[in-house]
Structures are given as structure tokens and as C-alpha cells.
Design an enzyme around this catalytic site. Sequence first.
Site, PDB file in Angstrom:
ATOM      1  N   HIS A 103       0.841  -1.194   0.000  1.00 56.67           N
ATOM      2  CA  HIS A 103       0.000   0.000   0.000  1.00 56.67           C
ATOM      3  C   HIS A 103       0.872   1.238   0.000  1.00 56.67           C
ATOM      4  O   HIS A 103       1.953   1.249   0.591  1.00 56.67           O
ATOM      5  CB  HIS A 103      -0.922   0.007   1.234  1.00 56.67           C
ATOM      6  CG  HIS A 103      -2.039   0.987   1.157  1.00 56.67           C
ATOM      7  ND1 HIS A 103      -1.883   2.303   1.511  1.00 56.67           N
ATOM      8  CD2 HIS A 103      -3.327   0.859   0.740  1.00 56.67           C
ATOM      9  CE1 HIS A 103      -3.035   2.945   1.334  1.00 56.67           C
ATOM     10  NE2 HIS A 103      -3.919   2.097   0.870  1.00 56.67           N
ATOM     11  N   ASP A 124      -7.922  -3.639  -1.176  1.00 58.77           N
ATOM     12  CA  ASP A 124      -8.390  -3.712  -2.569  1.00 58.77           C
ATOM     13  C   ASP A 124      -8.396  -5.146  -3.084  1.00 58.77           C
ATOM     14  O   ASP A 124      -9.260  -5.526  -3.872  1.00 58.77           O
ATOM     15  CB  ASP A 124      -7.500  -2.842  -3.467  1.00 58.77           C
ATOM     16  CG  ASP A 124      -7.565  -1.378  -3.097  1.00 58.77           C
ATOM     17  OD1 ASP A 124      -8.684  -0.868  -2.957  1.00 58.77           O
ATOM     18  OD2 ASP A 124      -6.507  -0.750  -2.929  1.00 58.77           O
TER      19      ASP A 124
END
Length: 428
Positions: free
Chosen positions: A307, A364
Site C-alpha cells: 500500500h 483492494d
Amino acid sequence: MSKIATLEVDGKKYEFPIIEGTENELGIDIKALRGATDGIITIDPGYKNTGSCESAITYLDGEQGILRYRGYAIEDLAEKADFLEVAYLLIFGELPTKAQLEKFDTDIKAESHVDEEMKKILDGFPKTAHPMGVLSSLTSALIAFNPTSVDVDSEEAMYNAIVKIMAKFPVLAAWTMRKRLSLPLDYGDSSLGYVENLHKMMFSKPNKSYEANKIVNDALDKLLILHADHEQNCSTSTVRIVGSSHAGLFASLSAGISALWGPLHGGANQAVLEMLEAIKEDGGDTKKYMGKAKDKEDPFRLMGFGHRVYKNFDPRAKIIKVSANEVLSNLGVQDPILDIAKGLEQEALNDDYFVKRKLYPNVDFYSGIIYRAMGIPVEMFTVMFALGRLPGWIAQWKEMRMRKEPIGRPRQIYTGANHREFEDIKNR
């Protein structure tokens, strides 16, 4: 004693105060820099080291993997609250009482109709139009049916505007999906809860009664909570900077949707599924693609791992991983794409290369898997993200307006041509 930062330029020293946040974050306050130094500014492409505002909404520590809304840990909110409670918390600053939550829910339901003429705007889009483009346009079009600017000094006017968009946005989102799937538009059922009604508006069929699935709806509720706010990201910063011109709430939200549409922001979970599809088309060999991901010379990018902010495990991923397993088990989905996803997950969690670099599956990765299992088209994934982020955008817009922040106006360093004499076209 307050802390001071000293900047030295050409032998001259300038002092600037250091602001300390409630979580001991430090920031050098340089708003007087340009005036004090006769025009010197800072350069920070992407604003990675620049705080655009002070905010009391969300605290994020990427090094420690901490995310809190208004001081409450994301783990507690996902386990103990529902999405509407979290929305109220973000927007109004405190968890609602039972009476406040009931009123909020009732008021939202009373505004959950959308003007029939909005259907004409929706009809103007081809079925092939991307849902995010449609949603942005429909959100902006709400201004035409609610032309009065929000009086930010009126608590009642602010509340009414917030209730309206919280009510109408799920309807517009569901309509974008139903249009794409050639299903008749659905207004939902006011006897259902906020998230359950959203699911009904998206999936109900005209020839059969809607049956709620608690595990699916609970997972959807958690996903919306986990996406509700994330500090000053691209779309949130867009909402604030558009709103700083005193643009209305709906216009600012429409701009935020457009910012979220980009594949580097809200499109990440769609990119995950597209990657999984590509792996499937190439034979589904997860070990081969994990090897490609480790090869610096290979252009392949492993989507859904690591991330931009979190340098540890994404705390949201830990929560939603459990829901992903529950949903897949409950629905009994047999899907080679999901099998490939599970394979990549296990490879990454047990491979020293990924473990040492803390390249864990992020939110995600798991959200894409859940949406796929629910039967949500991949093009709708970013719309689902927008549904979750709505209360965060509202809260950020409200905070910015209530604090009377100045209009956003970044500076630049000019690197173009120096003064040139104009030449007549016949001499060029």
C-alpha cells in the site's frame, strides 16, 4: 515551550512554528514563508510531505498499521457498529445515541426518492458508459433539482443537505448498475436498513421477491465502513479544494468521484480483477506470476499487494479477509478467478520475498474478491468504493467549510521560456 524550525537561505535565517497534532505528529507551519522570504516557496510534487489542513476526522499511521475514525479504532467500528452509525460519527463527530441514529435513518428514508426527470439523464448514457462517469454526472445533476446553495452557517440547512445526498446517492449508484445490466430501476424498500436496502436496489429481480443474505450484507456493511474515510487522499483532497471555492456539496462530491475513478486510486480493486483475469487467460500459474513480480526486469505489476501509505499490514485487509472467507463459503461460488486469488494470497503470505518487504494483500485485493463473488460487475467496483467513501467526503467538506479555510491555490516554479518577442505569422 513551542517548537521552532529554522530555515537558512543565502546566510539569512527564518523561523517558523512547528504544529503538533494530538497524536504527536509534527508539521512545520510555512504559511508565512513566501512573504517572509520575498517569494521563496516549497516544491513537493504529489504533496507527499505537505499537510494541506488540520483535521479532526481520521488518524492514520502507516508505519504501525493504525486507522481510526474520530479516535475509534477501525477494528472496533467494523465489529461493533453499522455503516450508518459510522457515517454519523464521521460527519457529526460523535457516535449517535439511539434516538439520533433513528432520526438520521428516518430522515434519510424520507429523502430517498430521486426526481423522475433524472431518469431522462440516465437514459442519455449508452449501456457501455463506465458507471463512474455516469455516477459523477448524476451526482452533479442533483444540483439542478436542488439549486439552493447550502447555508453553511445554518445547522438545519447543513443537516438537510447531508441527509439528501446520503439518501439519494445509493439510489443513483444502484441505477448505474441496473442500467448496465438492463434491469428495471428500483427504489428499494424503506422497511430495510441502509445497507440491506442498497443491496436490494442493486440485485432485486422484477419476477421474484428479494431475499436478504445476512452474511453478504454484513460483508458489504464492513466494506463500506472500511472505505468510509482515509485522511487526505486524492479524492478527499479534491473534495476539499473544490469546496474551498465555495462550490456546493453536490458539485464537490461529483469532483471527488471523478478523482476516485483513476486506476491509481479507487480503480485499484478493478485492476486486481483484471490482473486475475489475465493470469487465468495465461493458464492460471500463480507461481509463474509471483516469480514475475519478483523480477525487477519484468514489467508485470502485482496488483492488490502492499500500500502507498501502509508500510505494514493494511488493518482493513485483516478485517475484510475474514468476511471474504465467509462470503465465499456461504455462496459456494466456483470461480477459477477466485481460486487464482487464493493461490496468490497463500504464495505471498509464505514467501520470504514478500514477507520481508511487507507486501501483504491489501483491502483492494479482498474487496475485489468479495464483489466478484457477490456478482457485482468489475466496472462497478469503484462505484462501491464511492458509496463507502461518501460520508468521509461529506465530513471533510463540512469541516473545511465550518473552519472557513481559504480557497486552495497552490504555487509553482516556472520552468518555461523567458520573455520572447512576438513574431507575425508570415515570419514564423
